[in-house]
Scaffold this active site. Sequence first.
Site, PDB file in Angstrom:
ATOM      1  CE1 TYR A  72      61.204  57.515  76.426  1.00 30.25           C
ATOM      2  CE2 TYR A  72      63.463  57.458  76.978  1.00 30.25           C
ATOM      3  CZ  TYR A  72      62.452  58.168  76.778  1.00 30.25           C
ATOM      4  OH  TYR A  72      62.386  59.468  77.202  1.00 30.25           O
ATOM      5  N   GLY A 224      61.649  70.535  69.668  1.00 28.06           N
ATOM      6  CA  GLY A 224      60.715  71.727  69.874  1.00 28.06           C
ATOM      7  C   GLY A 224      59.314  71.003  69.849  1.00 28.06           C
TER       8      GLY A 224
END
Length: 302
Positions: A72, A224
């Site tokens: 990250y 999603g």
Amino acid sequence: MTSDTTATAIASGTWTLGDRTVHRIGFGSMRLPQTGPALRPDAVPRDREQALRVLRRAVELGVNHIDTAAFYFSPLRSANELINRALAPYSDELVIATKVGPARGIDGEWTEHARTPERLRAQVEQNLRQLGRDHLDLVNLRILGTDSVAERFGALAELREAGLIRHLGLSNVHAHQLAEAQAIAPVVCVQNPYGIGASAEQDALLRLCGDQGIAFVPFYAIAGAGRQDGAGETEPAQIQAVARAHGISAAQVRIAWTLHRGPHVLAIPGTGDLAHLEDNIAAGALRLTAEELALLDEAHTG
């Protein structure tokens, strides 16, 4: 429930990760190093002081479960190093979960997953250095595909025996891989993509984890199909209706629904924005009615 600064993660309840108790609403650090889409070589670094404020505010609001990874990062910013700067020395109550397997070069481009014990140990040691720890609270082995996890999970189990790792988990796995790993060492959590609209396979894995007392930790619960790019599609009418009824955002509805899927389900929504952080945490206090849950289940199975 807009930016209710009185709501804290305590309202979401607790679950255990091995011998560690965490509040069910946590914080995911993927979006912290940059603005806009994450995990891209051309990502725009986030303002450093803003990122540090978000982390400190999360802990002030009761978050004691932070999810991170050495991959990250954006140009100039690393999630692990931001966590180290903002929160060290770490509270005994804070659980920092990281993951190994995926790898990115210094240019930000993805490289081959770590599959050998040597490369996995190197990734564990990288996390230790960046976080400033002598051990990692929880390491999730992230998998691509359906092949055996035995060698890789076994390598992490050896590092656990050596004291470098306290607890082990799995990420992006299938039920047969969970069973394979459990035959090697205890698995305290499964971290998989999940949210309204998730597949029947993920529903079954969520239930399996609940039956076995394993924490199920969804990622992309808000985004999603948008994944690391974030949510972008029009929300289903059912989500919009529940959001209007409570005067909250669709993202908060999604977080609340996810937490209602079982007491073993944890949430790790991520953001680099203070207002969104407070909204996400406030969603952990939302109690949906049976009628609202039935409506959202329609959108889920839809």
